[in-house]
Design a protein around this motif. Sequence first.
Motif, mmCIF file in Angstrom:
data_model
loop_
_atom_site.group_PDB
_atom_site.id
_atom_site.type_symbol
_atom_site.label_atom_id
_atom_site.label_comp_id
_atom_site.label_asym_id
_atom_site.label_seq_id
_atom_site.Cartn_x
_atom_site.Cartn_y
_atom_site.Cartn_z
ATOM 1 N N ALA A 178 0.829 -1.204 0.000
ATOM 2 C CA ALA A 178 0.000 0.000 0.000
ATOM 3 C C ALA A 178 0.863 1.254 0.000
ATOM 4 O O ALA A 178 0.551 2.233 -0.691
ATOM 5 C CB ALA A 178 -0.930 -0.013 1.201
ATOM 6 N N ALA A 179 1.952 1.235 0.766
ATOM 7 C CA ALA A 179 2.846 2.392 0.802
ATOM 8 C C ALA A 179 3.473 2.624 -0.570
ATOM 9 O O ALA A 179 3.540 3.772 -1.049
ATOM 10 C CB ALA A 179 3.927 2.188 1.858
ATOM 11 N N GLY A 180 3.908 1.558 -1.214
ATOM 12 C CA GLY A 180 4.494 1.696 -2.543
ATOM 13 C C GLY A 180 3.495 2.235 -3.554
ATOM 14 O O GLY A 180 3.821 3.110 -4.369
ATOM 15 N N ALA A 181 2.271 1.712 -3.497
ATOM 16 C CA ALA A 181 1.236 2.194 -4.414
ATOM 17 C C ALA A 181 0.901 3.656 -4.147
ATOM 18 O O ALA A 181 0.615 4.421 -5.082
ATOM 19 C CB ALA A 181 -0.019 1.330 -4.280
ATOM 20 N N THR A 182 0.956 4.068 -2.883
ATOM 21 C CA THR A 182 0.681 5.464 -2.541
ATOM 22 C C THR A 182 1.765 6.380 -3.075
ATOM 23 O O THR A 182 1.474 7.476 -3.585
ATOM 24 C CB THR A 182 0.547 5.624 -1.015
ATOM 25 O OG1 THR A 182 -0.503 4.785 -0.539
ATOM 26 C CG2 THR A 182 0.251 7.062 -0.637
ATOM 27 N N VAL A 183 3.006 5.956 -2.984
ATOM 28 C CA VAL A 183 4.107 6.761 -3.534
ATOM 29 C C VAL A 183 3.920 6.968 -5.032
ATOM 30 O O VAL A 183 4.032 8.090 -5.549
ATOM 31 C CB VAL A 183 5.472 6.104 -3.246
ATOM 32 C CG1 VAL A 183 6.579 6.818 -4.010
ATOM 33 C CG2 VAL A 183 5.784 6.116 -1.755
ATOM 34 N N VAL A 184 3.612 5.892 -5.741
ATOM 35 C CA VAL A 184 3.409 5.992 -7.196
ATOM 36 C C VAL A 184 2.252 6.931 -7.519
ATOM 37 O O VAL A 184 2.368 7.820 -8.370
ATOM 38 C CB VAL A 184 3.163 4.594 -7.803
ATOM 39 C CG1 VAL A 184 2.736 4.711 -9.268
ATOM 40 C CG2 VAL A 184 4.412 3.728 -7.685
ATOM 41 N N ALA A 185 1.130 6.750 -6.829
ATOM 42 C CA ALA A 185 -0.042 7.585 -7.086
ATOM 43 C C ALA A 185 0.227 9.048 -6.749
ATOM 44 O O ALA A 185 -0.245 9.958 -7.445
ATOM 45 C CB ALA A 185 -1.232 7.069 -6.281
ATOM 46 N N THR A 186 0.994 9.292 -5.690
ATOM 47 C CA THR A 186 1.285 10.664 -5.283
ATOM 48 C C THR A 186 2.187 11.345 -6.305
ATOM 49 O O THR A 186 1.997 12.521 -6.632
ATOM 50 C CB THR A 186 1.938 10.684 -3.891
ATOM 51 O OG1 THR A 186 1.078 10.010 -2.953
ATOM 52 C CG2 THR A 186 2.163 12.105 -3.407
ATOM 53 N N ARG A 187 3.166 10.620 -6.823
ATOM 54 C CA ARG A 187 4.028 11.197 -7.863
ATOM 55 C C ARG A 187 3.222 11.522 -9.117
ATOM 56 O O ARG A 187 3.427 12.572 -9.746
ATOM 57 C CB ARG A 187 5.159 10.228 -8.187
ATOM 58 C CG ARG A 187 6.216 10.133 -7.084
ATOM 59 C CD ARG A 187 7.229 9.040 -7.372
ATOM 60 N NE ARG A 187 8.299 9.040 -6.377
ATOM 61 C CZ ARG A 187 9.234 8.092 -6.278
ATOM 62 N NH1 ARG A 187 9.217 7.063 -7.133
ATOM 63 N NH2 ARG A 187 10.159 8.164 -5.352
#
Length: 304
Positions: free
Chosen positions: A255-264
Amino acid sequence: MSAQPPVVAVVGPTGTGKSALGVELARALGGEVVNADAMQLYRGMDIGTAKIPPAERHGVAHHLLDVLDVTEEASVADFQRAARATIAGIRARGAVPVLVGGSGLYVRAALDVLELPGTDPRVRARLEQELAERGPGPLRERLRQVDPDSAARIRDDRRVVRALEVWELTGRPFTAFMPRREHLEPTVQIGLDTERTVLHDRLAARVEAMVAAGLEDEVRRLAARGLREGRTASRALGYGQFLDVVDGRASTAEAAGATVVATRQFARRQRTWFRADPRVRWLDPAEPGLLERALRLVADGPER
């Protein structure tokens, strides 16, 4: 420059330090902060939206934070009315309004000459039911017939529904309500942005800090209050990803990795939106003397 100080707006991609600069500008100018981040309107959505904690507001009044429950749908039209009334109230108190946020249309709704069409829950519900039952094809074809310009621009199914709702209610194409780049009153827009790799590192570090601060627990609490049913709130960065953790579909690391991608990706869209506005004056928050540079822009006044 007019006798009355301009409205000051701090805009730009997420993770660039807008909230902190907004507080510093308000303290220096005798101002009050008006939130223009759509997700910071929601009560309880604190960690994942990077909502500035009360201790870091240093006594500066903040408006339009924590005004919606997560089950409520955010409305640009409602925000416009509230933001303009708030700005007028700040002016009446002899203070300087400092608008802070990265939700592009919300910023434009507050600052620009912009007419927003109304809504009708019955019309919206009927169109959404048709979307659910028949898929987007018939709705898109109808939009092509009545509003070809909007049909060519819109990719999102929910915006197709909105465009058809506007047509039914007003008889005018959705594109007729697009904002003009004309400020409602004298305004200085300060944009914060930095080199892409630097911002990417900042965003990754921020998500890591959010996880450490308890983002998963915040999402669990909000899920019990109806987050999944919230049409707007459930789409906030980090919240949808961590609902997958709550529901057992993802690990915390995933979830953290997916959040980083979505935030970028979101930051890239914000940069595109605000960079297209020639009225925004850009500062790099990584360079020293940010407050002093911002105050010089305010002193220069609105562009003529």
